[in-house]
Design a protein around this motif. Structure first.
Motif, mmCIF file in Angstrom:
data_model
loop_
_atom_site.group_PDB
_atom_site.id
_atom_site.type_symbol
_atom_site.label_atom_id
_atom_site.label_comp_id
_atom_site.label_asym_id
_atom_site.label_seq_id
_atom_site.Cartn_x
_atom_site.Cartn_y
_atom_site.Cartn_z
ATOM 1 N N ARG A 1 4.594 1.152 -0.176
ATOM 2 C CA ARG A 1 3.506 1.388 0.793
ATOM 3 C C ARG A 1 3.789 0.711 2.137
ATOM 4 N N ASP A 2 4.328 -0.503 2.096
ATOM 5 C CA ASP A 2 4.682 -1.196 3.345
ATOM 6 C C ASP A 2 5.721 -0.403 4.123
ATOM 7 N N VAL B 1 6.161 2.804 4.090
ATOM 8 C CA VAL B 1 5.488 3.974 4.663
ATOM 9 C C VAL B 1 4.697 3.572 5.905
ATOM 10 N N GLU B 2 3.927 2.491 5.805
ATOM 11 C CA GLU B 2 3.091 2.053 6.919
ATOM 12 C C GLU B 2 3.903 1.613 8.131
ATOM 13 N N THR B 3 5.052 1.027 7.895
ATOM 14 C CA THR B 3 5.874 0.518 9.001
ATOM 15 C C THR B 3 6.982 1.475 9.405
ATOM 16 N N HIS B 4 7.074 2.615 8.713
ATOM 17 C CA HIS B 4 8.138 3.590 8.943
ATOM 18 C C HIS B 4 9.498 2.943 8.687
ATOM 19 N N HIS C 1 8.913 10.574 8.262
ATOM 20 C CA HIS C 1 7.813 11.490 8.520
ATOM 21 C C HIS C 1 8.328 12.916 8.651
ATOM 22 N N ALA D 1 1.883 13.217 6.657
ATOM 23 C CA ALA D 1 2.136 11.982 5.915
ATOM 24 C C ALA D 1 3.609 11.926 5.530
ATOM 25 N N HIS E 1 8.485 9.518 0.948
ATOM 26 C CA HIS E 1 9.213 8.278 0.731
ATOM 27 C C HIS E 1 10.357 8.550 -0.228
#
Length: 125
Positions: A75-76, A78-81, A108, A114, A117
């Motif tokens: 998740r980190d 994904v959030e930080t690309h 992305h 969204a 990953h």
């Protein structure tokens, strides 16, 4: 590749090079589905996980003590690309515990949807 694309055999090369004991996994964040390649199905004994499946069908095999940090790392990323690398225990379909190393990269879609990953997973002894 978009978030709605399924991965054909020809598209797996976009995820990771075929080399050594590398297997491929992709997490479709928007739908919380995953897709794994034949090598990862063979490695884990999860032969029925063909095509898109609920991500939990794969994650539930990660050792309970390892699940929080593996999912947090994903998740980190994904959030930080960004990317991540984790080692974790995995319970195979025949109830053996193996060690896997996951290396992921969030990317992305062209439409800005969204991120999907991606993960390369190798078996550890």
């Amino acid at each position: 590749m978009t978030d709605t694309d399924d991965l054909s055999d020809e598209n797996w090369h976009e995820i990771a090079p075929i080399a050594g004991d590398v297997a491929r996994f992709i997490w479709y964040v928007k739908t919380n589905e995953c897709q794994i390649d034949e090598h990862l199905r063979s490695l884990t004994g999860l032969h029925d996980l063909v095509g898109r499946q609920p991500a939990d069908t794969f994650v539930k095999h990660i050792h309970p003590a390892d699940q929080p940090y593996v999912t947090m790392a994903m998740r980190d990323a994904v959030e930080t690309h960004g990317s991540y690398a984790v080692e974790f225990r995995f319970r195979t379909a025949d109830d053996r515990t193996i060690w896997l190393t996951g290396n992921g990269q969030a990317r992305h879609t062209k439409a800005g949807d969204a991120p999907a990953h991606e993960r390369q997973t190798t078996r550890r002894t």
